[in-house]
Design an enzyme around this catalytic site. Structure first.
Site, PDB file in Angstrom:
ATOM      1  N   HIS A   1      41.168  30.871  26.579  1.00 47.47           N
ATOM      2  CA  HIS A   1      41.521  31.450  25.275  1.00 47.47           C
ATOM      3  C   HIS A   1      42.914  30.984  24.874  1.00 47.47           C
ATOM      4  O   HIS A   1      43.549  30.196  25.583  1.00 47.47           O
ATOM      5  CB  HIS A   1      41.371  32.968  25.282  1.00 47.47           C
ATOM      6  CG  HIS A   1      42.259  33.696  26.264  1.00 47.47           C
ATOM      7  ND1 HIS A   1      43.630  33.693  26.178  1.00 47.47           N
ATOM      8  CD2 HIS A   1      41.967  34.434  27.357  1.00 47.47           C
ATOM      9  CE1 HIS A   1      44.140  34.418  27.156  1.00 47.47           C
ATOM     10  NE2 HIS A   1      43.154  34.874  27.897  1.00 47.47           N
TER      11      HIS A   1
ATOM     12  N   HIS B   1      45.949  30.772  27.238  1.00 45.28           N
ATOM     13  CA  HIS B   1      45.982  29.638  28.175  1.00 45.28           C
ATOM     14  C   HIS B   1      46.458  28.372  27.456  1.00 45.28           C
ATOM     15  O   HIS B   1      47.276  27.618  27.976  1.00 45.28           O
ATOM     16  CB  HIS B   1      44.601  29.387  28.773  1.00 45.28           C
ATOM     17  CG  HIS B   1      44.008  30.586  29.453  1.00 45.28           C
ATOM     18  ND1 HIS B   1      42.756  31.054  29.167  1.00 45.28           N
ATOM     19  CD2 HIS B   1      44.514  31.423  30.402  1.00 45.28           C
ATOM     20  CE1 HIS B   1      42.505  32.123  29.908  1.00 45.28           C
ATOM     21  NE2 HIS B   1      43.559  32.370  30.660  1.00 45.28           N
TER      22      HIS B   1
ATOM     23  N   CYS C   1      45.108  45.790  42.817  1.00 42.29           N
ATOM     24  CA  CYS C   1      44.346  45.547  41.573  1.00 42.29           C
ATOM     25  C   CYS C   1      43.513  44.286  41.755  1.00 42.29           C
ATOM     26  O   CYS C   1      44.077  43.202  41.898  1.00 42.29           O
ATOM     27  CB  CYS C   1      45.277  45.378  40.370  1.00 42.29           C
ATOM     28  SG  CYS C   1      44.326  44.839  38.898  1.00 42.29           S
TER      29      CYS C   1
ATOM     30  N   CYS D   1      44.237  41.548  38.996  1.00 44.17           N
ATOM     31  CA  CYS D   1      45.475  40.777  39.206  1.00 44.17           C
ATOM     32  C   CYS D   1      45.453  40.111  40.578  1.00 44.17           C
ATOM     33  O   CYS D   1      46.270  39.247  40.838  1.00 44.17           O
ATOM     34  CB  CYS D   1      46.725  41.651  39.235  1.00 44.17           C
ATOM     35  SG  CYS D   1      47.108  42.628  37.820  1.00 44.17           S
TER      36      CYS D   1
ATOM     37  N   CYS E   1      46.376  50.078  36.911  1.00 41.43           N
ATOM     38  CA  CYS E   1      47.110  48.821  36.786  1.00 41.43           C
ATOM     39  C   CYS E   1      47.766  48.784  35.409  1.00 41.43           C
ATOM     40  O   CYS E   1      47.089  48.963  34.399  1.00 41.43           O
ATOM     41  CB  CYS E   1      46.155  47.636  36.940  1.00 41.43           C
ATOM     42  SG  CYS E   1      46.915  46.081  36.452  1.00 41.43           S
TER      43      CYS E   1
ATOM     44  N   HIS F   1      46.000  45.701  33.423  1.00 38.46           N
ATOM     45  CA  HIS F   1      44.573  45.733  33.086  1.00 38.46           C
ATOM     46  C   HIS F   1      44.037  47.128  32.749  1.00 38.46           C
ATOM     47  O   HIS F   1      42.865  47.263  32.382  1.00 38.46           O
ATOM     48  CB  HIS F   1      43.752  45.118  34.231  1.00 38.46           C
ATOM     49  CG  HIS F   1      44.002  43.650  34.393  1.00 38.46           C
ATOM     50  ND1 HIS F   1      44.825  43.130  35.374  1.00 38.46           N
ATOM     51  CD2 HIS F   1      43.559  42.597  33.675  1.00 38.46           C
ATOM     52  CE1 HIS F   1      44.868  41.813  35.253  1.00 38.46           C
ATOM     53  NE2 HIS F   1      44.115  41.466  34.237  1.00 38.46           N
TER      54      HIS F   1
ATOM     55  N   LYS G   1      47.800  42.367  24.501  1.00 42.93           N
ATOM     56  CA  LYS G   1      47.749  41.036  25.089  1.00 42.93           C
ATOM     57  C   LYS G   1      46.349  40.470  24.851  1.00 42.93           C
ATOM     58  O   LYS G   1      45.360  41.158  25.053  1.00 42.93           O
ATOM     59  CB  LYS G   1      48.008  41.138  26.591  1.00 42.93           C
ATOM     60  CG  LYS G   1      47.857  39.803  27.303  1.00 42.93           C
ATOM     61  CD  LYS G   1      47.905  39.980  28.820  1.00 42.93           C
ATOM     62  CE  LYS G   1      47.611  38.694  29.530  1.00 42.93           C
ATOM     63  NZ  LYS G   1      46.933  38.838  30.794  1.00 42.93           N
TER      64      LYS G   1
ATOM     65  N   LYS H   1      40.085  37.821  27.107  1.00 40.43           N
ATOM     66  CA  LYS H   1      38.650  37.758  26.894  1.00 40.43           C
ATOM     67  C   LYS H   1      38.035  39.146  27.077  1.00 40.43           C
ATOM     68  O   LYS H   1      37.208  39.588  26.287  1.00 40.43           O
ATOM     69  CB  LYS H   1      38.056  36.781  27.909  1.00 40.43           C
ATOM     70  CG  LYS H   1      36.744  36.194  27.493  1.00 40.43           C
ATOM     71  CD  LYS H   1      36.964  35.054  26.506  1.00 40.43           C
ATOM     72  CE  LYS H   1      35.631  34.607  25.929  1.00 40.43           C
ATOM     73  NZ  LYS H   1      35.791  33.671  24.842  1.00 40.43           N
TER      74      LYS H   1
HETATM   75  N1  MSP Z   1      45.448  32.238  38.225  1.00 38.78           N
HETATM   76  C1  MSP Z   1      46.625  32.980  37.953  1.00 38.78           C
HETATM   77  C2  MSP Z   1      47.856  32.071  37.989  1.00 38.78           C
HETATM   78  C3  MSP Z   1      48.035  31.324  39.267  1.00 38.78           C
HETATM   79  S1  MSP Z   1      49.396  30.237  39.168  1.00 38.78           S
HETATM   80  C4  MSP Z   1      49.699  29.776  40.726  1.00 38.78           C
HETATM   81  C5  MSP Z   1      46.513  33.614  36.576  1.00 38.78           C
HETATM   82  N2  MSP Z   1      45.607  33.087  35.759  1.00 38.78           N
HETATM   83  S2  MSP Z   1      45.307  33.604  34.279  1.00 38.78           S
HETATM   84  O1  MSP Z   1      44.285  32.732  33.776  1.00 38.78           O
HETATM   85  O2  MSP Z   1      45.021  34.995  34.293  1.00 38.78           O
HETATM   86  O3  MSP Z   1      46.615  33.438  33.464  1.00 38.78           O
HETATM   87  C6  MSP Z   1      47.241  32.192  33.402  1.00 38.78           C
HETATM   88  C7  MSP Z   1      48.424  32.196  32.475  1.00 38.78           C
HETATM   89  O4  MSP Z   1      48.024  32.481  31.153  1.00 38.78           O
HETATM   90  C8  MSP Z   1      49.478  33.230  32.843  1.00 38.78           C
HETATM   91  O5  MSP Z   1      50.755  32.626  32.756  1.00 38.78           O
HETATM   92  C9  MSP Z   1      49.357  34.272  31.789  1.00 38.78           C
HETATM   93  O6  MSP Z   1      50.580  34.862  31.523  1.00 38.78           O
HETATM   94  C10 MSP Z   1      48.923  33.405  30.609  1.00 38.78           C
HETATM   95  N3  MSP Z   1      48.314  34.223  29.604  1.00 38.78           N
HETATM   96  C11 MSP Z   1      47.128  34.887  29.671  1.00 38.78           C
HETATM   97  N4  MSP Z   1      46.990  35.610  28.530  1.00 38.78           N
HETATM   98  C12 MSP Z   1      48.065  35.431  27.733  1.00 38.78           C
HETATM   99  C13 MSP Z   1      48.423  35.823  26.450  1.00 38.78           C
HETATM  100  N5  MSP Z   1      47.700  36.630  25.716  1.00 38.78           N
HETATM  101  N6  MSP Z   1      49.568  35.302  25.936  1.00 38.78           N
HETATM  102  C14 MSP Z   1      50.321  34.384  26.605  1.00 38.78           C
HETATM  103  N7  MSP Z   1      50.005  34.000  27.805  1.00 38.78           N
HETATM  104  C15 MSP Z   1      48.966  34.608  28.450  1.00 38.78           C
HETATM  105  O7  MSP Z   1      47.255  34.523  36.294  1.00 38.78           O
END
Ligand code: MSP
Length: 507
Positions: free
Chosen positions: A20, A23, A128, A131, A146, A149, A298, A301
């Protein structure tokens, strides 16, 4: 920064669902940095990838009734596809299910154990599963939930292997105290520093009873706790991409690691401690960005409040999305995003300010000078407005301030539009006696547009390429960003860079 080299990373994304906008955000930011540093002639390595083990993925697969590997393959493919759609110029894409990554994680964990930082114990506490985080007392919200979440935490009681995080209390305090830039922005530095000051407790190194992960070499009945497996990607990737060790030699340790604020503890506390335990150098800087919020929450999905990056890119192009995200949300802070705000930035800034400046400048050279840029002195007034700009932009990017860097450039886009209004070339063109003055104005504007476009190219890689081709000015290196460094001869016709109504998605 390492002498002439720059290693930048994004977090690796969980493959429990499709990508999304959140990412896409980190990937775009890292790409802006990577492209900017390449312009400066540095050797750059830009890494992104997917995090495929652990409960977040195992649970999502179980809920769908498929094997974790199947879910991982399906969603990793979507991340792999999105990356070039965003125009990300990553040098490698790591997947933690790659057997070479797995073997390298095992080797590092073995070293950590040989170095005396691993012991067997019992974990009892709150966890959690979304997380994949063992929560300390300070990290638990009302009613044992959490804070990220909003789900109930589970009570874990399991015998597993522990990592002696507490041994790194002092080394980590020293790391922070001696490197005030280790974590930016400052508020995040302080947050991590006070977490450490609160006293570090040992943390699980492995999980028993979870099969989806990297088996411990000395106890294959247990898998590595997913965060160790995931964090190590930043190190293993260099070896996976180049087994001869050349990349590791050039690029380790990372210069800039971009992360969201929800994964600060893992990166600012666990990660340097693990590296110290393995006898490896720690990263130079972590930059923590905020969340993209929609309707105040935030984006995620599971909350169902997502803006689909693929749709935006298909309709408006990658540049429009890159620009919007980097411009609308100051990098490092939280910010709201919405389709209305996207439309407004696209229309007002990309189409009317930059697109129009480029379009009318090129059109005037065609109209008044048959497409030949006059050889004339550059207007000192514009030269003054651009003085020192490349240095300021570079310094801001070096500091992770990529939105401010873009602001600096954009101020000059606006300055140039005012310049057009002030000089009114269409008036000058009516009077033969003003021909010399018109030459100065046209030559200066073309040079300004060229220099601006070189500086903007990390944010707008597609349209900058098109525009520079139309100016027959292909040099995108940083020295070419200086106002006065170019000498455009002839200009070609230019289609609008940002058409007002690009039509419906996919059409
Ligand atoms: N897999 C772990 C990270 C491992 S790194 C060694 C993880 N994955 S995640 O897919 O949940 O999130 C990845 C990144 O996307 C994180 O930095 C998270 O902060 C970022 N984001 C997820 N949703 C977000 C927003 N809505 N806004 C900005 N960034 C966000 O955590």
């Amino acid at each position: 920064m390492g002498a002439g080299s720059f290693y930048v990373t994004t977090p690796i994304y969980y493959v429990n669902a499709a990508p999304h906008l959140g990412h896409a955000y980190t990937t775009i930011a890292a790409d802006v940095m990577a492209r900017h540093h390449r312009q400066r002639g540095e050797a750059v390595f830009f890494l992104t990838g997917t995090d495929e083990h652990g409960e977040p993925v195992a649970h999502a697969a179980a809920a769908e009734g498929v094997e974790p590997q199947e879910l991982a393959d399906r969603n990793a493919a979507r991340f792999l596809e999105l990356t070039p759609q965003l125009q990300a110029s990553n040098d490698f894409f790591i997947r933690t299910t790659d057997p070479d990554h797995v073997a390298r994680v095992q080797a590092v964990l073995e070293t950590v154990r040989e170095n005396g930082y691993v012991y067997e114990g019992t974990y009892e506490g709150w966890y959690c599963p979304r997380c994949a985080d063992f929560k300390t007392e300070q990290e638990i919200a009302e009613g044992n939930t959490c804070p990220i979440h909003h789900i109930e935490l589970t009570r874990e009681n399991e015998q597993n292997w522990f990592f002696r995080l507490s041994d790194f209390q002092e080394p980590l305090e020293r790391l922070f105290d001696e490197n005030p830039d280790f974590v930016s922005p400052k508020s995040r530095f302080n947050e991590a520093r006070s977490f450490i000051a609160g006293g570090l407790q040992d943390v699980s190194l492995s999980r028993r009873g979870l099969e989806w992960g990297v088996p411990l070499p000395w106890d294959p009945g247990q898998v590595a706790y997913v965060w160790w497996d995931a964090l190590l990607n930043y190190y293993t990737a260099l070896g996976v991409a180049d087994p001869d060790g050349g990349l590791e030699e050039t690029f380790w340790p990372p210069d800039f690691q971009l992360i969201g604020k929800d994964i600060l503890k893992f990166h600012a506390v666990y990660w340097p401690a693990l590296l110290m335990a393995a006898g490896l150098e720690v990263p130079r800087r972590l930059f923590v960005h905020g969340f993209l919020l929609m309707d105040g929450e935030k984006m995620s999905k599971s909350l169902g409040n997502v803006l689909d990056p693929v749709e935006v890119v298909e309709r408006f192009g990658a540049d429009a999305l890159r620009f919007y995200l980097m411009r609308d949300v100051p990098f490092g802070a939280d910010g709201s995003v919405s389709p209305a705000a996207f439309d407004a930035r696209y229309e007002t800034e990309l189409a009317n300010e930059y697109g129009n400046l480029a379009g009318r400048t090129v059109a005037m050279v065609h109209r008044y000078r048959d497409g030949q840029v006059p050889r004339a002195e550059l207007d000192p007034e514009l030269a003054e407005a651009f003085a020192g700009l490349p240095d300021r932009v570079a310094a801001l990017v070096d500091d992770g301030a990529i939105s401010q860097a873009l602001d600096e450039i954009w101020e000059r886009v606006r300055r140039c539009n005012r310049y057009v209004e002030e000089r009114a070339p269409w008036q000058l063109a009516k009077d033969e006696g003003q021909a010399g003055q018109l030459d100065v104005v046209l030559a200066s504007l073309i040079e300004a547009v060229r220099a601006l476009t070189v500086m903007l190219s990390p944010w707008l890689p597609e349209s900058s390429g098109r525009l520079l081709r139309a100016l027959d000015a292909g040099d995108e290196s940083w020295p070419a960003a200086r106002f006065g460094a170019g000498s455009v001869g002839t200009v070609a016709e230019l289609e609008p860079l940002f058409p007002k109504d690009p039509g419906p998605a996919g059409g």
